[in-house]
Design a protein around this motif. Structure first.
Motif, PDB file in Angstrom:
ATOM      1  N   ILE A  27      11.660  23.577   8.788  1.00  0.00           N
ATOM      2  CA  ILE A  27      11.700  22.995   6.690  1.00  0.00           C
ATOM      3  C   ILE A  27      12.709  21.869   7.041  1.00  0.00           C
ATOM      4  O   ILE A  27      12.398  21.245   6.036  1.00  0.00           O
ATOM      5  N   GLN A  28      13.844  21.425   7.332  1.00  0.00           N
ATOM      6  CA  GLN A  28      14.590  20.513   7.761  1.00  0.00           C
ATOM      7  C   GLN A  28      14.089  19.295   8.271  1.00  0.00           C
ATOM      8  O   GLN A  28      13.812  18.262   7.815  1.00  0.00           O
ATOM      9  N   ASN A  29      12.831  19.410   8.984  1.00  0.00           N
ATOM     10  CA  ASN A  29      12.149  18.360   9.636  1.00  0.00           C
ATOM     11  C   ASN A  29      10.890  17.760   9.598  1.00  0.00           C
ATOM     12  O   ASN A  29      10.767  17.200   9.153  1.00  0.00           O
ATOM     13  N   ALA A  30       9.764  19.423   9.955  1.00  0.00           N
ATOM     14  CA  ALA A  30       8.984  18.911  10.040  1.00  0.00           C
ATOM     15  C   ALA A  30       8.070  18.548   8.341  1.00  0.00           C
ATOM     16  O   ALA A  30       7.171  18.205   8.757  1.00  0.00           O
ATOM     17  N   THR A  31       8.924  19.061   7.379  1.00  0.00           N
ATOM     18  CA  THR A  31       8.295  19.007   6.081  1.00  0.00           C
ATOM     19  C   THR A  31       8.686  16.920   5.496  1.00  0.00           C
ATOM     20  O   THR A  31       7.677  17.125   5.012  1.00  0.00           O
ATOM     21  N   LEU A  32       8.383  16.836   6.306  1.00  0.00           N
ATOM     22  CA  LEU A  32       8.978  15.612   6.392  1.00  0.00           C
ATOM     23  C   LEU A  32       7.348  14.560   7.327  1.00  0.00           C
ATOM     24  O   LEU A  32       7.267  12.827   7.001  1.00  0.00           O
ATOM     25  N   ALA A  33       7.027  15.146   8.245  1.00  0.00           N
ATOM     26  CA  ALA A  33       6.212  14.435   8.639  1.00  0.00           C
ATOM     27  C   ALA A  33       5.575  13.680   8.191  1.00  0.00           C
ATOM     28  O   ALA A  33       4.627  13.425   8.489  1.00  0.00           O
ATOM     29  N   GLY A  34       4.291  14.202   6.907  1.00  0.00           N
ATOM     30  CA  GLY A  34       3.156  13.843   6.360  1.00  0.00           C
ATOM     31  C   GLY A  34       3.777  12.583   5.854  1.00  0.00           C
ATOM     32  O   GLY A  34       2.171  11.398   5.857  1.00  0.00           O
ATOM     33  N   GLY A  35       5.304  12.284   5.710  1.00  0.00           N
ATOM     34  CA  GLY A  35       5.357  10.794   5.266  1.00  0.00           C
ATOM     35  C   GLY A  35       5.624   9.672   6.436  1.00  0.00           C
ATOM     36  O   GLY A  35       5.033   8.250   5.990  1.00  0.00           O
ATOM     37  N   VAL A  36       5.880  10.240   7.001  1.00  0.00           N
ATOM     38  CA  VAL A  36       5.444   8.860   8.404  1.00  0.00           C
ATOM     39  C   VAL A  36       4.025   8.562   8.604  1.00  0.00           C
ATOM     40  O   VAL A  36       3.407   8.020   8.785  1.00  0.00           O
ATOM     41  N   ALA A  37       3.493   9.946   8.682  1.00  0.00           N
ATOM     42  CA  ALA A  37       1.509   9.895   8.893  1.00  0.00           C
ATOM     43  C   ALA A  37       0.669   8.697   7.946  1.00  0.00           C
ATOM     44  O   ALA A  37      -0.221   8.012   8.073  1.00  0.00           O
ATOM     45  N   VAL A  38       1.449   8.797   6.579  1.00  0.00           N
ATOM     46  CA  VAL A  38       0.750   7.921   5.707  1.00  0.00           C
ATOM     47  C   VAL A  38       1.058   6.318   5.520  1.00  0.00           C
ATOM     48  O   VAL A  38       0.842   5.842   4.639  1.00  0.00           O
ATOM     49  N   GLY A  39       2.097   6.370   6.432  1.00  0.00           N
ATOM     50  CA  GLY A  39       2.989   4.874   6.223  1.00  0.00           C
ATOM     51  C   GLY A  39       1.781   3.716   6.703  1.00  0.00           C
ATOM     52  O   GLY A  39       2.129   2.707   5.192  1.00  0.00           O
ATOM     53  N   THR A  40       1.249   4.574   7.478  1.00  0.00           N
ATOM     54  CA  THR A  40       0.048   2.220   7.345  1.00  0.00           C
ATOM     55  C   THR A  40      -0.816   2.570   6.384  1.00  0.00           C
ATOM     56  O   THR A  40      -1.130   1.638   5.952  1.00  0.00           O
ATOM     57  N   ALA A  41      -1.542   4.075   5.969  1.00  0.00           N
ATOM     58  CA  ALA A  41      -2.518   3.623   5.222  1.00  0.00           C
ATOM     59  C   ALA A  41      -1.904   4.309   3.523  1.00  0.00           C
ATOM     60  O   ALA A  41      -2.692   3.740   3.060  1.00  0.00           O
ATOM     61  N   ALA A  42      -0.959   4.150   3.883  1.00  0.00           N
ATOM     62  CA  ALA A  42      -0.904   4.602   2.548  1.00  0.00           C
ATOM     63  C   ALA A  42      -1.271   3.689   0.809  1.00  0.00           C
ATOM     64  O   ALA A  42      -1.695   3.301  -0.345  1.00  0.00           O
ATOM     65  N   GLU A  43      -1.054   2.191   1.219  1.00  0.00           N
ATOM     66  CA  GLU A  43      -1.584   1.022   0.509  1.00  0.00           C
ATOM     67  C   GLU A  43      -2.640   1.079   0.466  1.00  0.00           C
ATOM     68  O   GLU A  43      -3.488   0.212  -0.298  1.00  0.00           O
ATOM     69  N   PHE A  44      -3.652   1.726   1.736  1.00  0.00           N
ATOM     70  CA  PHE A  44      -5.014   1.346   1.478  1.00  0.00           C
ATOM     71  C   PHE A  44      -6.269   2.255   0.595  1.00  0.00           C
ATOM     72  O   PHE A  44      -5.418   3.242  -0.024  1.00  0.00           O
ATOM     73  N   MET A  45      -6.981   2.253   0.647  1.00  0.00           N
ATOM     74  CA  MET A  45      -7.947   3.017   0.276  1.00  0.00           C
ATOM     75  C   MET A  45      -7.993   4.558   0.505  1.00  0.00           C
ATOM     76  O   MET A  45      -9.406   4.720   1.168  1.00  0.00           O
ATOM     77  N   LEU A  46      -7.119   5.133   0.787  1.00  0.00           N
ATOM     78  CA  LEU A  46      -6.653   6.169   1.905  1.00  0.00           C
ATOM     79  C   LEU A  46      -7.627   7.828   0.511  1.00  0.00           C
ATOM     80  O   LEU A  46      -8.140   8.159   1.576  1.00  0.00           O
ATOM     81  N   MET A  47      -6.894   6.783  -0.526  1.00  0.00           N
ATOM     82  CA  MET A  47      -7.221   8.409  -1.497  1.00  0.00           C
ATOM     83  C   MET A  47      -6.757   9.542  -1.660  1.00  0.00           C
ATOM     84  O   MET A  47      -6.259   9.975  -0.859  1.00  0.00           O
ATOM     85  N   PRO A  48      -6.870  10.526  -2.956  1.00  0.00           N
ATOM     86  CA  PRO A  48      -5.978  11.246  -2.264  1.00  0.00           C
ATOM     87  C   PRO A  48      -6.030  12.372  -1.983  1.00  0.00           C
ATOM     88  O   PRO A  48      -5.323  13.033  -0.986  1.00  0.00           O
ATOM     89  N   TYR A  49      -7.440  12.491  -1.874  1.00  0.00           N
ATOM     90  CA  TYR A  49      -7.683  13.766  -0.869  1.00  0.00           C
ATOM     91  C   TYR A  49      -7.296  13.164   0.713  1.00  0.00           C
ATOM     92  O   TYR A  49      -6.772  14.122   1.471  1.00  0.00           O
ATOM     93  N   GLY A  50      -8.106  12.310   1.349  1.00  0.00           N
ATOM     94  CA  GLY A  50      -7.769  11.711   2.498  1.00  0.00           C
ATOM     95  C   GLY A  50      -6.037  12.146   2.457  1.00  0.00           C
ATOM     96  O   GLY A  50      -4.967  12.548   4.033  1.00  0.00           O
ATOM     97  N   SER A  51      -5.445  11.676   1.918  1.00  0.00           N
ATOM     98  CA  SER A  51      -3.325  11.929   1.406  1.00  0.00           C
ATOM     99  C   SER A  51      -3.425  13.552   2.328  1.00  0.00           C
ATOM    100  O   SER A  51      -2.443  13.453   2.547  1.00  0.00           O
TER     101      SER A  51
END
Lengths: 415, 415, 415
Positions: free
Chosen positions: A255-279
């Motif tokens: 709970i302390q760590n793995a819940t944060l992985a999603g923030g790391v993994a969209v770091g590059t593409a966040a400003e692209f047109m990743l789209m909500p479903y992609g995120s």
């Protein structure tokens, strides 16, 4: 205001003592809230996330404070020389410099996560000194030579920082670390302290990934994508944690760590047109992968690869960081005018397919700098001059802190 | 910038895969700091406020995290279908969507407060699933059919959420709950953890009540009114707590909870011309009422009405929420052109007296949805399939978490 | 928007009941994030910094909450009468009023630091009542009569607050305080709680020092200077702490407090052309001085001057505050058109040399109000009517709080 403009016009070309120069513009004042959010992540987020050990909370939050404060000054110099050096040899400094310095420090704090409890403060200063320097070079190559985009730093920060730390940990392998195994766990309250770190990282990650994006739509998109990815990560992390524990119980480490992985993994593409479903998909997958990493990969790394990873940064930063780099490359390569519009595609320096290649190249650069730099710095840190703790003193604040007496003695006194 | 505008113009009508669509405008980027403040309240505020139990801190902060992350995704869908659905069946998403999703989740977290320690995580997911759905319908009726105003959600969030939780708690009444009475209290450090939640809720409430108000004056007024109301609540909560305890001692439960009642009670009227003295009076009264609620009403509810309210949400959200709705109705009915100006009165859809009636009607809708929905969902949660804890395992993290060993064993090991 | 302007135009001259009046402008809404940052420092920063005592955490964070909430209401009145009183006897209130009220409260919270654990809540209310009043007069003299500048409050807040508290502590000297010496230390977890306060103060200090500066460049400069000064303070505080402890161990008291001295010391000069290197030097020196203060001066003050300073505010606020005033005077006196530009120099009311003199005069005013006011209020607080704790009940929450039973009794119950 006219008044301020006049000040600015008046002194920018005159008052230039020392290494630094202010570089101000009205726009940047608006960035201050974003800077403060990132600042909270660095000092409270990372700091308290590392308080989970029963007898290393002082070291977790205290050394994090020390090396972050040291690292950001060094980062201002290093990043200044690479990015903001004027013709007169002065470094321009503004709010973006402060955010970038915090980002740079984040790489070293991630590396600290792998080494938590096993190194001395002096070793941490050396790690930070070299880490910031390597970071500045790597960032310069990725952003200014390869022209890759990496707003949230999946590659530049997380991949680099995690492999840097893992490589150092491999170099500093301690075969007899089980002598301090009694101190390697958490206690009830130290787990609650760590949740402070988790939550502040989780909450402010949208600001982190959007802090240095193009003001306006790009920033907006980055915040939304990060928010969605993190939300879906929580669900899969909890689900996988429950499925793989006996009796379906949840493990606080996940709970302390793995819940944060999603923030790391969209770091590059966040400003692209990743789209909500992609995120949402990226977050969904990373929650599963990161939690499985804690269950299977961390013990494997320690047993077979001789990498002792105290905080499990391989699962929280290394794997999701690499995924983030790949997602970024794919999203960039898949960009088309029908999605971004004729002008929008200019977000990238190159045509989409080529940009995708550059993104992939950037990921390789981050990996090489991380692993190579880590081996180099690890070799330096093996020198017997840094005062590292003995195997049976690891994870123990007694080595470096004046620790108050045990709580157990209070009630006796009070009665 | 031109660049961003071009992106926006280019893709909004093209890139629409999945359910969601970005809906961006330059203005909304300014809302990001307000969003982050609300986000802190939801995850750290509510989360840590519920860590006060001696052996349920993991469940308090951890399950809060889980259901908030789950709820906000469901809320984006639900609120999207009601409010932001385009002609093409896509849901528009922007920073306001994220704030509204957080608001929606707040209702369910309030309900969780009544049930803290007595339900399983699966029950919480069901509670959230239905709660968010009910919330979206209720909100649609109140804001879009009745045309009531409720910027800070006294009715929409607090009244609904609190009665929803209380009704569920009534349906799930446990006559033998005293079997776990040894775990129903706090310990010294868990009370300090809970203060983290209290303070972050208290501090950011001005942002909460002003987050979705009309930008400019309305937002400004909402922040000032909330600030003043909360400040005066603290004083009366402390005073009443001291007067009613033996030896004039203060009770941490009151300080943690009753000090927040003023923020709930100005939720509806904060953006109106409540005026500073009005806010101070509302806060003054709510501090008294809420503290007396903890002293007299909570035991009464448990004993005679068979409603077990772990966190005392009746005192912190239900009563102040209803007061907030009434204050809002009166303030709206008392509006006049001499106060708001000819144009200002257009803040309301109807003439003042009629608007007051609509506000009162909205309060009834919130009450009906809360109580009715709670009874319905409570009936579902009584099914014996959800894995709820036995009476003597309530308030105990052991049921759902891998709890580290006792702290008491450390010093023995360390010596 | 037109809508909002119309509201504003419509009511400002009509709706004026009670003492207060809203004073709104579109600009000020932008200040809200800065206000929320300052708010966090006052309630979480100061509050948790004072939780370090093993058995006075409730009093630290709880009484801080109480007197801050009380003080800010009194401050709105007091500062309103001095600064924002309209011709009609109404006080205008806007976001700046709220920030200024928080600033005013900070002075009293600093004073509380010297008295922590030795006074009753009623004494604290009296201290705050007089403290806020003295502050408002002192601030009026310094800013509006002497025309000194003090954006971050080195003189107005820190010097005044610290000497006010120290003078009261001198008046309330307890020769037999060692009777409660068993409670004067910290325990492991209370030190970690205190780090929450330290970090939130440290992180948001750039917002604190820049909150009420001229929007734009001045604000920007203030944030950068504060950030740099604080970063260098951390390094020297850690270094000195390590050098002066046996075995080179770090002392948590120094890390919690001395790391903040740099923020105090650039308070006055932050908006001036202190330049980055100047900020780094100020922070560097204050880290050393403040840590040495904890090691040598605090015991000296207690032993020879009979000043018992629980939190060491002499080292964190008094000395750095005076240094901040001196640095401000020197920086102002050294201002020249070649640095600030023809217009920029108008930041000051007077020619530089004269402005420097005024700054120095302001420092004297702050010192006089602090020491004089403290002796006066200390004399009042010596009256035997305030219910202050006995010498052997100091630093003990039992006196004023319902303290839950000991943690030690849990495991027995649970087994």
């Amino acid at each position: 205001t006219v008044f301020d403009s006049a000040i600015r016009a008046g002194w920018t070309d005159r008052m230039e003592k020392g290494l630094f120069r202010y570089q101000l513009s009205a726009l940047e004042t608006r960035v201050l809230p974003g800077f403060q959010d990132v600042h909270v992540m660095i000092f409270v987020g990372f700091g308290f996330l590392m308080t989970f050990l029963k007898r290393y909370s002082f070291g977790g939050v205290g050394f994090n404070f020390l090396i972050a404060a040291f690292g950001l000054q060094w980062a201002l110099l290093m990043q200044g020389w690479f990015h903001h050096l004027g013709d007169d040899g002065k470094i321009s400094i503004n709010v973006y410099s402060m955010i970038n310095a915090d980002f740079c420090v984040a790489g070293c704090l991630i590396a600290y996560g792998a080494l938590l409890g096993k190194v001395s403060p002096v070793q941490l200063m050396v790690l930070t000194l070299f880490g910031v320097t390597l970071f500045a070079v790597e960032e310069y190559i990725i952003l200014n030579l390869i022209y890759a985009k990496d707003a949230g730093g999946s590659m530049v920060i997380h991949t680099f920082g995690a492999y840097y730390g893992l490589a150092i940990s491999w170099m500093l392998y301690r075969p007899n670390l089980d002598q301090s195994s009694r101190l390697q766990g958490s206690v009830y309250h130290s787990d609650v302290f760590a949740m402070i770190g988790t939550l502040f990282l989780w909450m402010f990650w949208p600001s982190f990934n959007s802090a240095i994006t193009e003001h306006g739509d790009g920033q907006h998109r980055a915040a939304i994508n990060t928010y969605l990815s993190l939300a879906s990560t929580v669900l899969t992390a909890v689900a996988v944690s429950s499925v793989y524990q006996k009796h379906g119980k949840l493990d606080m480490v996940h709970i302390q760590n793995a819940t944060l992985a999603g923030g790391v993994a969209v770091g590059t593409a966040a400003e692209f047109m990743l789209m909500p479903y992609g995120s949402l998909i990226v977050g969904f997958c990373c929650g599963i992968l990161s939690t499985l990493g804690y269950i299977y990969i961390t013990p494997f790394l320690e047993k077979y690869l001789k990498i002792q990873d105290t905080c499990g940064i391989h699962n929280l930063h290394a794997m999701p960081g690499v995924i983030g780099g790949i997602v970024g490359a794919i999203t960039a390569a898949a960009a088309s005018e029908s999605v971004y519009g004729t002008e929008g595609i200019k977000l990238f320096k190159f045509p989409p397919a080529q940009q995708g290649g550059h993104q992939a190249g950037a990921l390789c650069v981050a990996l090489c700098f991380g692993i190579g730099g880590g081996i180099l710095v690890g070799a330096i840190l093996r020198l017997p001059i840094w005062g590292d703790p003995a195997d049976d003193n690891c994870f123990d604040d007694e080595s470096y802190w004046e620790v108050p007496e045990e709580e157990e003695s209070i009630p006796a006194v009070m009665q």
